[in-house]
Design a protein around this motif. Structure first.
Motif, PDB file in Angstrom:
ATOM      1  N   LEU A  23       0.811  -1.215   0.000  1.00 24.36           N
ATOM      2  CA  LEU A  23       0.000   0.000   0.000  1.00 24.36           C
ATOM      3  C   LEU A  23       0.842   1.261   0.000  1.00 24.36           C
ATOM      4  O   LEU A  23       0.352   2.347  -0.314  1.00 24.36           O
ATOM      5  N   MET A  31       2.917  -2.263  -6.428  1.00 19.41           N
ATOM      6  CA  MET A  31       1.825  -2.403  -5.471  1.00 19.41           C
ATOM      7  C   MET A  31       1.017  -3.679  -5.756  1.00 19.41           C
ATOM      8  O   MET A  31       0.733  -4.467  -4.855  1.00 19.41           O
ATOM      9  N   PHE A  35       0.761  -7.063  -3.558  1.00 15.20           N
ATOM     10  CA  PHE A  35      -0.567  -7.473  -3.085  1.00 15.20           C
ATOM     11  C   PHE A  35      -0.830  -8.948  -3.401  1.00 15.20           C
ATOM     12  O   PHE A  35      -1.381  -9.698  -2.587  1.00 15.20           O
ATOM     13  N   LEU A  38       1.109 -11.011  -1.054  1.00 14.32           N
ATOM     14  CA  LEU A  38       0.403 -10.957   0.228  1.00 14.32           C
ATOM     15  C   LEU A  38      -0.714 -12.006   0.272  1.00 14.32           C
ATOM     16  O   LEU A  38      -0.871 -12.723   1.265  1.00 14.32           O
TER      17      LEU A  38
ATOM     18  N   ARG B  30      -5.296   2.299  -5.935  1.00  9.48           N
ATOM     19  CA  ARG B  30      -4.737   1.997  -4.616  1.00  9.48           C
ATOM     20  C   ARG B  30      -5.857   1.803  -3.594  1.00  9.48           C
ATOM     21  O   ARG B  30      -5.741   0.994  -2.684  1.00  9.48           O
ATOM     22  N   VAL B  32      -8.790   0.521  -4.195  1.00  8.23           N
ATOM     23  CA  VAL B  32      -9.351  -0.814  -4.398  1.00  8.23           C
ATOM     24  C   VAL B  32      -8.453  -1.875  -3.757  1.00  8.23           C
ATOM     25  O   VAL B  32      -8.936  -2.804  -3.101  1.00  8.23           O
ATOM     26  N   VAL B  33      -7.122  -1.711  -3.905  1.00  9.82           N
ATOM     27  CA  VAL B  33      -6.190  -2.656  -3.282  1.00  9.82           C
ATOM     28  C   VAL B  33      -6.334  -2.597  -1.765  1.00  9.82           C
ATOM     29  O   VAL B  33      -6.361  -3.633  -1.084  1.00  9.82           O
ATOM     30  N   ALA B  34      -6.451  -1.374  -1.207  1.00 11.36           N
ATOM     31  CA  ALA B  34      -6.604  -1.216   0.242  1.00 11.36           C
ATOM     32  C   ALA B  34      -7.877  -1.915   0.719  1.00 11.36           C
ATOM     33  O   ALA B  34      -7.885  -2.580   1.762  1.00 11.36           O
ATOM     34  N   ASN B  36      -9.212  -4.508  -0.597  1.00 15.09           N
ATOM     35  CA  ASN B  36      -8.953  -5.952  -0.621  1.00 15.09           C
ATOM     36  C   ASN B  36      -8.122  -6.399   0.581  1.00 15.09           C
ATOM     37  O   ASN B  36      -8.370  -7.461   1.141  1.00 15.09           O
ATOM     38  N   VAL B  37      -7.143  -5.583   0.963  1.00 17.93           N
ATOM     39  CA  VAL B  37      -6.328  -5.913   2.141  1.00 17.93           C
ATOM     40  C   VAL B  37      -7.203  -5.872   3.393  1.00 17.93           C
ATOM     41  O   VAL B  37      -7.115  -6.744   4.264  1.00 17.93           O
TER      42      VAL B  37
END
Lengths: 316, 98
Positions: A23, A31, A35, A38, B30, B32-34, B36-37
């Motif tokens: 992130l 990134m 991910f 991860l 970013r 969207v990735v956040a 997902n995390v």
């Protein structure tokens, strides 16, 4: 014991670091790759916590398919600094500290709740294992998904269907024709891997009855076959493929709901399979779901209703 | 400290890291990735709650929840990414016009 503790701490540390690194990565490509890594580490943690079914789904769907979708979007926006931290507006110090404080309070409260709740938490596990014999399958997770809570799974398939409709309405099939062609190494890879992947998908589907596996994991692997075919343009959908594609997208929802109506007609509850033939019912539904999920995931990756233009020779 | 609690704290840390970036980033990809995390953190909490030690079988009901969650999440992500691509196309066409 101590060895396991070290393993756990290293694994959790790696997961949290990867999340942070992904992130905070300056480059959008970096990134996405972090991910995806991860996702694989999270899957490993879930295997450690005796959740192999979910770990398979996380590796295949949460890491693999999601990663492919993210990379496609990144490629689409290339040249516009998509995902780059450099393009990110820097927050003011006050905002940064405010958010940090809020997140700390929230996670602290979550941690406090976790420590204070009674353990072991109440669960339905005993009920599931007591009724496993009549569910038609030996894998408790499949029993919950396809029998005890089949209604949830039906709605999940409806969500997948709704989303592929939305994505196909929004997408522009012409936009991706600019993508470069892949080299010969990719085709060698595809020739080796594709048949094996189809085999693995079928194996996972069958395995779901008594071991970790099932329709969603198999569908994800089969969907990845579709993605590799699309990437290498070994298969280029045209307008003529729209109708069959839409029929396969709908197969999961219609087939599952149809099975529910059939059980009603037999005088059982909605999706209450006759116990003596439950295994057959579940397997038939799962087979339909696998094909439909695979097509839907590949359709999501394609990202648009295929347009009518036939492939010209100059494109090849 | 029990294994389940340890992994629960890992899940909470994932939620914290993701929430922080989710709020502060202005980049849609970013975000969207956040998201997902963030979801991976919540799923880790559920999976840890289902764990009953190395000998006993884990609770399959939270596992089924997380499986459903993963599929709904990939659907949400796909829709969000399609919106991002569409937005990008529209921005491009505005750039061309001016």
């Amino acid at each position: 014991m101590l060895l396991w503790l070290v393993f756990d701490l290293v694994l959790i540390g790696a997961i949290v670091w990867l999340a942070w690194a992904a992130l905070a990565a300056r480059d959008g490509f970096e990134m996405i790759v972090l991910f995806m890594v991860l996702g694989l580490f999270v899957a490993l943690a879930w295997v450690r916590l005796q959740a192999p079914d979910v770990a398979l789904a996380e590796a295949a769907v949460g890491s693999g398919i999601t990663g492919a979708l993210l990379l496609k979007t990144w490629r689409h926006r290339r040249g516009r600094a998509a995902g780059d931290a450099a393009a990110d507006a820097r927050p003011s110090r006050a905002l940064g500290f405010g958010v940090m404080g809020l997140v700390t309070v929230l996670t602290g409260m979550l941690a406090a709740v976790l420590v204070l709740i009674p353990r072991p938490a109440p669960s339905l596990a005993e009920t599931v294992f007591a009724n496993l014999a009549v569910s038609g399958v030996d894998n408790p997770v499949t029993a919950v998904l396809l029998n005890f809570r089949a209604y949830d799974t039906l709605l999940e398939v409806v969500v997948l269907f709704a989303v592929v409709v939305v994505v196909w309405l929004l997408g522009d099939a012409e936009a991706d024709r600019r993508a470069p062609r892949l080299g010969s190494i990719f085709f060698g890879f595809a020739r080796l891997v594709l048949p094996v992947m189809v085999l693995i998908a079928g194996y996972l589907l069958w395995l779901g009855g008594f071991a970790p596996g099932g329709a969603f994991q198999a569908g994800a692997v089969l969907g990845a076959v579709g993605i590799v075919l699309l990437l290498g343009r070994l298969y280029t959908p045209t307008a003529a493929d729209r109708l069959p594609a839409r029929l396969v997208f709908g197969l999961g929802t219609v087939g599952f709901a149809g099975a529910g109506l059939a059980t009603l007609a037999l005088g059982n509850a909605f999706l209450g399979y006759p116990p003596e033939a439950a295994k057959t019912w579940i397997l038939v539904i799962e087979a339909m779901l696998t094909v439909s999920i695979a097509a839907t995931l590949a359709g999501l990756f394609f990202g648009a209703a295929p347009s009518g233009r036939p492939t010209r020779e100059s494109d090849r | 400290m029990s294994t389940a609690l340890l992994y629960s704290f890992g899940g909470i840390l994932l939620i914290g890291v993701a929430l922080h970036r989710l709020v502060l980033t202005t980049d849609l990809l970013r975000r969207v990735v956040a998201l997902n995390v963030f979801a991976a953190g919540i799923a880790s909490l559920l999976i840890a709650a289902a764990y009953r030690g190395p000998e006993a079988a884990a609770d399959p009901v939270p596992h089924a929840f997380v499986l459903t969650g993963i599929v709904v999440l990939v659907s949400t992500t796909a829709a969000a990414l399609a919106l991002i691509r569409r937005l990008d196309d529209l921005e491009r066409s505005v750039d061309h016009d001016t």
